[in-house]
Write a protein that holds these residues in place. Structure first.
Motif, short mmCIF file in Angstrom:
data_model
loop_
_atom_site.label_atom_id
_atom_site.label_comp_id
_atom_site.label_asym_id
_atom_site.label_seq_id
_atom_site.Cartn_x
_atom_site.Cartn_y
_atom_site.Cartn_z
N LEU A 115 7.92 -13.67 13.80
CA LEU A 115 7.28 -13.15 12.59
C LEU A 115 8.29 -12.35 11.79
O LEU A 115 9.10 -11.62 12.36
CB LEU A 115 6.14 -12.22 12.98
CG LEU A 115 4.80 -12.83 13.30
CD1 LEU A 115 3.88 -11.73 13.78
CD2 LEU A 115 4.22 -13.50 12.08
N ARG A 116 8.23 -12.50 10.49
CA ARG A 116 9.08 -11.66 9.66
C ARG A 116 8.51 -10.24 9.64
O ARG A 116 7.30 -10.06 9.45
CB ARG A 116 9.14 -12.19 8.23
CG ARG A 116 9.79 -13.57 8.13
CD ARG A 116 10.10 -13.90 6.71
NE ARG A 116 8.96 -13.63 5.82
CZ ARG A 116 9.06 -13.45 4.51
NH1 ARG A 116 10.23 -13.50 3.93
NH2 ARG A 116 7.99 -13.23 3.78
N GLU A 135 8.51 -7.93 7.49
CA GLU A 135 7.78 -7.51 6.28
C GLU A 135 6.35 -8.08 6.25
O GLU A 135 5.43 -7.42 5.75
CB GLU A 135 8.55 -7.86 5.00
CG GLU A 135 9.04 -9.29 4.88
CD GLU A 135 10.42 -9.53 5.49
OE1 GLU A 135 10.75 -8.91 6.53
OE2 GLU A 135 11.16 -10.36 4.92
N ASP A 136 6.16 -9.31 6.79
CA ASP A 136 4.80 -9.86 6.85
C ASP A 136 3.94 -9.04 7.81
O ASP A 136 2.78 -8.74 7.54
CB ASP A 136 4.82 -11.32 7.34
CG ASP A 136 5.51 -12.23 6.34
OD1 ASP A 136 5.59 -11.84 5.15
OD2 ASP A 136 5.98 -13.31 6.75
N LEU A 137 4.55 -8.73 8.93
CA LEU A 137 3.84 -7.95 9.94
C LEU A 137 3.46 -6.58 9.39
O LEU A 137 2.33 -6.12 9.52
CB LEU A 137 4.75 -7.80 11.17
CG LEU A 137 4.17 -7.05 12.35
CD1 LEU A 137 3.01 -7.81 12.96
CD2 LEU A 137 5.24 -6.81 13.40
N SER A 193 3.22 -5.50 6.21
CA SER A 193 2.28 -5.41 5.09
C SER A 193 0.86 -5.74 5.55
O SER A 193 -0.09 -5.11 5.12
CB SER A 193 2.72 -6.30 3.93
OG SER A 193 2.50 -7.65 4.27
N ARG A 194 0.75 -6.69 6.47
CA ARG A 194 -0.60 -7.04 6.90
C ARG A 194 -1.22 -5.97 7.79
O ARG A 194 -2.44 -5.80 7.83
CB ARG A 194 -0.62 -8.40 7.59
CG ARG A 194 -2.02 -8.98 7.63
CD ARG A 194 -2.06 -10.46 7.90
NE ARG A 194 -3.44 -10.87 8.18
CZ ARG A 194 -4.32 -11.24 7.25
NH1 ARG A 194 -3.97 -11.31 5.99
NH2 ARG A 194 -5.55 -11.57 7.58
N TYR A 235 -0.91 -15.69 15.98
CA TYR A 235 -0.89 -16.89 15.14
C TYR A 235 -0.89 -18.10 16.04
O TYR A 235 -0.33 -18.08 17.15
CB TYR A 235 0.32 -16.90 14.21
CG TYR A 235 1.66 -16.90 14.92
CD1 TYR A 235 2.27 -18.10 15.27
CD2 TYR A 235 2.29 -15.70 15.22
CE1 TYR A 235 3.49 -18.10 15.93
CE2 TYR A 235 3.51 -15.69 15.88
CZ TYR A 235 4.11 -16.89 16.23
OH TYR A 235 5.30 -16.88 16.88
N PHE A 271 -2.25 -14.55 11.49
CA PHE A 271 -1.53 -15.34 10.50
C PHE A 271 -1.86 -16.81 10.71
O PHE A 271 -2.16 -17.23 11.83
CB PHE A 271 -0.01 -15.15 10.65
CG PHE A 271 0.43 -13.72 10.46
CD1 PHE A 271 0.81 -13.24 9.21
CD2 PHE A 271 0.45 -12.83 11.54
CE1 PHE A 271 1.20 -11.93 9.02
CE2 PHE A 271 0.83 -11.51 11.36
CZ PHE A 271 1.22 -11.06 10.11
#
Lengths: 261, 440
Positions: free
Chosen positions: B75-76, B78-80, B82-83, B178, B209
């Protein structure tokens, strides 16, 4: 903006009829208002004053059964409440609604920006809005702490009415309808609210002041007075008419109407 | 697929899992075997089961879930972040598909004597501390999902706040899921021990995700010793095909204060059980809950507050906002035991229906065996106030924005109760924009 037709009505109400819950309340209202004018609408309880205010603002529970309303030449009755607001109409509520969980600032900024967007103006950011509202609050001597409190929640009667006038000052309407803005106010609060309203009188703005009592009209002096009775305007005159009503009450009007019928 | 076939799949998954048992202490191996035996006996709950009357777990039963094998797709950050409403400066322990991810985790900002680590690591060093809490107090004999979690107990967060230590920075426990080419299941097992007089703020964050189904089946045990002050958060932001079954049990000793904020923002099928045991005089428990549903989402909150000792206080407020054809269930039980005199228990559940096709089943349950207590409960299901809608529209807000703002207002007092300012701000923001989005 087109130089809006000096002498031509901003608002024209023609033979307006409306009912609620099957009962006809407005039974043929005719009224014409030009920019810069302040019209007072007086009348005994149940004469249809508040119904008129609600029909003007687009309240859905009232059914218009006849007649028409032209606002700046457009069919007002075809507009949603928000379209009316964006086109420059404002109703100061007799009973402002308490909305827990939404601060006055947040609400008013959202409303102002909706109106500005409609008028092709840039939306204000938080800082610009704050400086505007702080300046307008002086008009109604409102404390800044009220801004961050939930809208009208726990406000005193006077604070609620002042908040209505503040909203009017921020939204900058062309036509303001003040529905019993004096009800429930003591003399000090009345003076402040009226002072705010007077400061907002200007030649490109019209106002309709709806009241049961002459008292308010000592502070907001109208250009015209109309007496509403039984769903019709039965008498119109200058500001002196208010004094006559104050002395004689509404009964002589009722008698006059009865004599004609 | 038949429930029995599905059960077989879990049983054979356990057989494979069992081969890696060698490193585990004996008691844990026994506990896992007890867990799978109970699951085998109980089977998945059906709607004939009173506690599951309104929640059909068929979508879980009929999906072939497998445990994740290794790290898989990375997982990136930043995705982790922000979510899950966090950023890189936060103290956090991160699990992806149930597997501890050291590269995403950092607890450097915490006092050195506060422990936040992967449970499986703690088990190799301190199984004596953990054993009493893992093997007692959970309901694996009654609850199939807890039994399943017990069978697969391996990883999860272990938090230990020593006696008298006040941790001011929040501790985030992040669980990301995910689908990794196949439907993934994870069974995180968390243990949080706050020793006497300690204070901590802990946030469990569940994020999903992708478009594949997955199952998160979590069990969290919180222990609050005498006078501990625990501010606990559970934020669920699962993916559109995320299934989440969670059991949180908290045991509070004398004068311990436990506050839980449960926020469900998204997910397909969510079941949350909270069991709060007020096991000491003067203990305080506050349960706040907020659930937002749209589409076909299903969220079931079951809470049970057990007043076992005198002079304990509990307050519970759950609020839900439903649109689409969503379905929410609230079941709030308050149990006051015989000796729990002077108990004070209040419970409220409020629901706002934004569509005609959304459904709420709300049920308070009071079971009182003491005679000198104060207990109250109430539930409401309503629509937006038409006067308020008109007021906002008369100021220029369109109907959709007016509805958004009032929905936000309905939820905002619960957000306002949260004591972690950055989380509060992020949630505030999320609520305002999500309501607007759901209109368009």
């Amino acid at each position: 903006m087109d130089s809006f037709r000096e002498g031509i009505s901003m608002l024209q109400i023609k033979n307006l009829r409306a009912k609620i819950g099957g009962q006809e309340i407005l039974r043929g209202i005719d009224l014409s208002i030009r920019a810069g004018e302040v019209h007072a609408i007086m009348g005994p309880n149940g004469s249809g004053k508040s119904t008129l205010a609600h029909v003007l603002s687009g309240r859905e529970s009232y059914e218009v059964t006849g007649g028409e309303i032209l606002y700046e030449g457009k069919n007002l009755l075809a507009m949603t409440p928000e379209e009316r607001a964006r086109e420059g109409m404002f109703l100061a509520f007799q009973y402002p609604v308490e909305i827990p969980g939404v601060s006055t600032t947040y609400f008013l900024k959202a409303a102002l920006n909706a109106v500005r967007k409609h008028r092709g103006l840039e939306e204000l950011d938080a800082m610009e809005f704050l400086s505007l509202i702080k300046e307008r609050m002086k008009l109604v001597e409102m404390e800044q702490s009220l801004l961050n409190r939930p809208l009208n929640e726990g406000f005193s009667g006077g604070e609620k009415k002042r908040n209505e006038i503040l909203q009017m000052a921020v939204l900058n309407p062309k036509l303001a309808v003040l529905d019993e803005t004096d009800s429930g106010l003591d003399i000090d609060a009345l003076r402040i609210v009226a002072g705010g309203v007077n400061a907002l009188r200007q030649k490109d703005r019209a106002m309709i002041v709806i009241t049961h009592y002459q008292r308010l009209l000592n502070y907001i002096v109208p250009d015209f007075i109309h007496v509403l009775y039984d769903g019709r305007i039965v008498k119109s005159g200058s500001k002196e008419l208010a004094l006559e009503l104050e002395v004689k009450g509404y009964d002589w009007i009722k008698d006059e109407v009865a004599a004609v019928q | 697929m038949k429930s029995s076939q599905s059960k077989e799949r879990f049983l054979s998954a356990f057989e494979r899992f069992q081969k890696g048992f060698a490193a585990s202490p004996d008691w844990l191996r026994d506990l896992r075997r007890a867990g799978i035996a109970c699951f085998d006996e109980l089977g998945f709950p059906t709607t004939r089961d009173e506690e599951w009357r309104f929640t059909n777990v068929e979508p879980i039963v009929s999906t072939s879930f497998e445990s994740a094998n290794g790290a898989g797709k990375i997982l990136r950050p930043e995705d982790l972040y922000s979510r899950s409403f966090i950023d890189s400066a936060y103290n956090r322990i991160v699990f992806v598909n149930g597997i501890f991810c050291p590269e995403h985790s950092s607890v450097r900002g915490l006092p050195s004597n506060v422990r936040v680590e992967n449970l499986s690591a703690a088990l190799t060093t301190d199984d004596g501390v953990i054993e009493p809490y893992l093997s007692r107090d959970t309901r694996y004999r009654q609850e199939a999902f807890v039994a399943l979690n017990t069978a697969f107990t391996e990883e999860g967060a272990f938090v230990l706040v020593p006696r008298g230590v006040v941790v001011t920075e929040p501790i985030y426990l992040v669980f990301a899921s995910y689908g990794n080419g196949f439907p993934v299941m994870s069974h995180p097992r968390n243990l949080v021990i706050c020793e006497a007089g300690s204070q901590a703020r802990i946030v469990e964050s569940y994020v999903g995700f992708g478009e594949q189904p997955y199952l998160t089946n979590v069990v969290t045990k919180v222990v609050g010793e005498e006078g501990a002050i625990i501010d606990y958060y559970r934020v669920q932001r699962e993916a559109s095909k995320g299934y989440h079954v969670g059991a949180l049990s908290a045991r509070m000793s004398r004068n311990c204060s436990f506050t839980a904020h449960s926020v469900t923002l998204s997910g397909s099928l969510i079941r949350n059980d909270i069991h709060a045991l007020l096991d000491g005089e003067g203990a305080t428990c506050v349960l706040n809950g907020l659930y937002l549903l749209d589409g076909k989402q299903h969220v079931d909150n079951h809470t049970e507050i057990d007043h076992a000792k005198p002079r304990a206080t509990s307050q519970e407020l759950y609020k839900g906002i439903l649109s689409g054809t969503s379905h929410a269930v609230f079941n709030g039980k308050i149990l006051v035991q015989k000796d729990a005199q002077k108990s004070d228990a209040r419970q409220t559940n409020k629901n706002l229906l934004l569509s005609e096709n959304a459904v709420v089943n709300t049920k308070p349950q009071l079971e009182i065996h003491a005679d000198d207590v104060k207990c109250s409960h109430g539930s409401t299901i309503g629509q937006l106030d038409t006067d308020a809608l008109f007021y906002l529209r008369s100021r220029g807000l369109d109907a959709a924005d007016a509805q958004s703002l009032l929905s936000y207002a309905f939820a905002s007092d619960l957000v306002g109760r949260m004591r972690i300012a950055p989380l509060r701000a992020r949630l505030d923001d999320y609520l305002l924009t999500s309501f607007r989005r759901s209109q368009s």
